[in-house]
Design a protein around this motif. Structure first.
Motif, PDB file in Angstrom:
ATOM      1  N   LEU A 114       0.823  -1.210   0.000  1.00  0.00           N
ATOM      2  CA  LEU A 114       0.000   0.000   0.000  1.00  0.00           C
ATOM      3  C   LEU A 114       0.855   1.257   0.000  1.00  0.00           C
ATOM      4  O   LEU A 114       0.528   2.242  -0.663  1.00  0.00           O
ATOM      5  CB  LEU A 114      -0.918   0.001   1.215  1.00  0.00           C
ATOM      6  N   LEU A 174       2.237   1.701  -3.487  1.00  0.00           N
ATOM      7  CA  LEU A 174       1.156   2.157  -4.376  1.00  0.00           C
ATOM      8  C   LEU A 174       0.893   3.648  -4.207  1.00  0.00           C
ATOM      9  O   LEU A 174       0.874   4.421  -5.160  1.00  0.00           O
ATOM     10  CB  LEU A 174      -0.128   1.371  -4.087  1.00  0.00           C
ATOM     11  N   LEU A 175       0.708   4.036  -2.953  1.00  0.00           N
ATOM     12  CA  LEU A 175       0.390   5.425  -2.661  1.00  0.00           C
ATOM     13  C   LEU A 175       1.529   6.351  -3.089  1.00  0.00           C
ATOM     14  O   LEU A 175       1.305   7.415  -3.667  1.00  0.00           O
ATOM     15  CB  LEU A 175       0.128   5.565  -1.156  1.00  0.00           C
ATOM     16  N   ILE A 186       1.781   6.803  -6.873  1.00  0.00           N
ATOM     17  CA  ILE A 186       0.766   7.764  -7.306  1.00  0.00           C
ATOM     18  C   ILE A 186       1.198   9.186  -6.968  1.00  0.00           C
ATOM     19  O   ILE A 186       1.152  10.094  -7.790  1.00  0.00           O
ATOM     20  CB  ILE A 186      -0.591   7.442  -6.652  1.00  0.00           C
TER      21      ILE A 186
END
Lengths: 278, 334
Positions: free
Chosen positions: B257, B260-261, B264
């Motif tokens: 996570l 991923l964050l 982005i």
């Protein structure tokens, strides 16, 4: 704890920790030192790592020539109010997302993730028109509303993780004791949540304090400018006045850094509780 | 409902204990919501409460984020240029074709790749190492932690300015230090050469982003039960084995996570480059989002919006694949 540490292992560890500390702190030291040099000494050669004379000239210039105090006040008001309201609103949505199952839940979480992917610049034009219609261009309240929306998604996800770490039994007990759901939420749950709420507030505050593009677009009169907008103004002139710039940078960094220094423990707990469960 | 939470926590402990005993790591226990959580008899009231509590957040985000974004998107399919506002006709995919036909597009794309991967890999590795080292108590650990968290409190734009000053070719401290150490003989014009400029902005971004990984990984590490390490020590597992078979599998969800964050965020983070090089020299340090700023400033909102949609679509596809990939592993594991 985790196995035994050899002397060599310890030595490597502290060497790296030390090097990283130097790498992290040096830029901050450097901008501070630069800001304290007399304007002429900034470009002196050889470079002085510890100036002979300290001068506050760069700082006094900021408050004399430019209204840096006004910008600081504006930023302080906007960031504090927006962060506080965003934290409260996010608490409500985080609570629901942590405690209930419902059909649109995963869609809502995905919608929160997608907000992070939207480049500010795609929304700027329509946002400006919208704020014009609402008569909120160049208005601190207008910027506050926009910042609340910016803060909500991540703050909600973060607080949701925090709520999930607290057993339901706590509220159940309170409700059996005769409190309403609201009563249980506000009187029992919130006190337990305090570290998470503090972390969320600080994170929101830092986000709003540092935001540049929205504030540049929405605040145009000098008396409404926030600090990042003012910094952007310094840089767009052809020659950067590095003395004023570094003094302004120090004044901009200082408030958020003080917050971080006092609350770094809460931030670790708060950020992680949120994202672990993301 | 009280039983619901109790069952959840017992299954978690049981699962953790079993993975610990088998010693092969295993997925981090995923929180399951037991059906006991639902209270069908109160559906109307529940629905009301959910709506009431979600409404403020939903309204704010819908009005100030989604509405402008969607309204902005339609400009991507129109001729929308501040230099000629009389004609805002529908042009279909023309803006997208213009984006791809731009001679600078290749550079922008490869810069974006360098920017994202060059930043995220070192951030992850250094952040992980720091977190592992910070796990154990030592004197002044609290102070150390507070100090290395500072970059996170500073705006990307300001970090750009900070490093722009340090990388300055004439008065920059970087050249001075490197010459003192003997790594370079004469001052390098870091921000004037596209190659070194790209390197410099990535260094600045690493400086900024390591903290976030350290925080996330540190807290995830704190959730690993001590017994797992004791068991692995009893089995005679070495440091590397413990790391790859216990630590990493246990915190994999957090790691995934966080990555991923961060991907982005880094992809969609023009602030630092905007402050440091403004995309220069000669447009050579532009990533997709700074390129979008430049085109907006030139007044071509149509093409800028097309770029914006490309960003959202790319990230969306990436996120979906990333989530699927990490989810699949989670199910295969037990």
């Amino acid at each position: 704890m985790i196995g035994k540490e050899s002397t060599a292992g310890r030595a490597t560890k502290f060497t790296f920790l030390g090097l990283w500390l130097v790498f992290t702190v040096f830029p901050l030291y450097w901008i501070t030192i630069t800001s304290l040099k007399a304007p002429g000494d900034i470009f002196a050669f050889p470079i002085a790592y510890w100036p002979e004379h300290f001068s506050l000239e760069n700082y006094s210039g900021l408050f004399g020539k430019a209204d840096f105090g006004v910008y600081l006040t504006n930023s302080l008001i906007v960031a504090t109010v927006a962060a506080a309201i965003a934290t409260v609103i996010s608490m409500l949505s985080a609570y629901v997302l942590a405690r209930f199952e419902f059909r649109t839940k995963s869609a809502l979480l995905m919608a929160a993730l997608v907000t992070q992917m939207i480049p500010t610049f795609i929304a700027l034009g329509p946002l400006y028109l919208l704020m014009t219609d609402l008569k909120m261009v160049d208005n601190r309240l207008g910027l506050i509303l926009v910042y609340i929306a910016v803060c909500i998604p991540f703050c909600t996800v973060m607080l949701r993780g925090f709520f999930e770490n607290i057993p339901d039994a706590l509220e159940e007990a309170a409700m059996i004791d005769g409190l309403s759901r609201f009563g249980a939420l506000f009187r029992v749950l919130l006190p337990v949540m305090r570290p998470g709420i503090i972390a969320a507030f600080i994170f929101n505050f830092v986000n709003c304090w540092n935001e540049l593009f929205l504030s540049v677009t929405l605040m145009n009169s000098d008396s409404n400018k926030t600090v990042p907008t003012a910094l952007n103004g310094f840089i767009s002139s052809f020659n950067i006045d590095w003395g004023s710039m570094s003094a302004a940078a120090v004044l901009t960094i200082l408030p958020t850094m003080i917050l971080f220094a006092f609350a770094s423990r809460h931030i670790v707990q708060g950020l992680t509780a949120g994202a672990v469960k993301g | 409902m009280p039983t619901a939470s109790e069952t959840t926590s017992t299954t978690q402990t049981a699962k953790t204990a079993s993975t610990g005993a088998s010693g092969n790591g295993g997925a981090r226990p995923v929180r399951k919501v037991s059906p006991g959580r639902r209270k069908p008899e109160f559906t109307a009231r529940r629905g009301f409460l959910i709506t009431l509590f979600m409404a403020p957040a939903a309204i704010f985000v819908a009005v100030f984020t989604y509405y402008p974004m969607i309204a902005g998107s339609q400009m991507a399919f129109r001729h929308w240029n501040l230099t000629d506002l009389t004609d805002t006709s529908w042009v279909g995919l023309q803006n997208f074709r213009d984006v791809f036909a731009d001679p600078a597009w290749g550079t922008v794309l490869s810069n974006t790749a360098i920017w994202v991967f060059g930043s995220i890999v070192p951030q992850l590795v250094i952040g992980f190492a720091l977190a592992l080292w910070l796990r154990r108590r030592f004197r002044f650990r609290g102070l150390y932690q507070a100090l290395i968290f500072f970059p996170w409190a500073i705006s990307g734009f300001l970090i750009g300015i900070l490093f722009r000053w340090m990388f300055n070719s004439e008065f920059g401290v970087v050249n001075d230090l490197l010459q003192k150490v003997g790594l370079i003989d004469e001052p390098v014009a870091w921000l004037a050469d596209p190659k070194t400029a790209m390197f410099a902005v990535v260094v600045a971004n690493i400086w900024y982003g390591v903290t976030f990984f350290t925080i996330m990984i540190l807290a995830a590490l704190q959730s690993i039960p001590e017994e797992l390490y004791e068991a692995s020590a009893l089995d005679g597992a070495g440091k590397a084995r413990t790391l790859f078979q216990i630590t990493i599998p246990y915190i994999r969800v957090t790691l995934a996570l966080t990555v991923l964050l961060r991907v982005i965020w880094i992809f969609n983070f023009p602030d630092l480059i905007f402050g440091m090089t403004g995309g220069g020299p000669n447009n050579e340090t532009h990533i997709v989002t700074t390129w979008m700023i430049k085109i907006t400033q030139q007044g071509d909102y149509g093409r800028a919006s097309a770029l914006g949609l490309i960003v959202v679509a790319t990230l969306l596809v990436f996120a979906v694949f990333f989530l699927l990939a990490t989810r699949e592993k989670r199910e295969v594991k037990p």
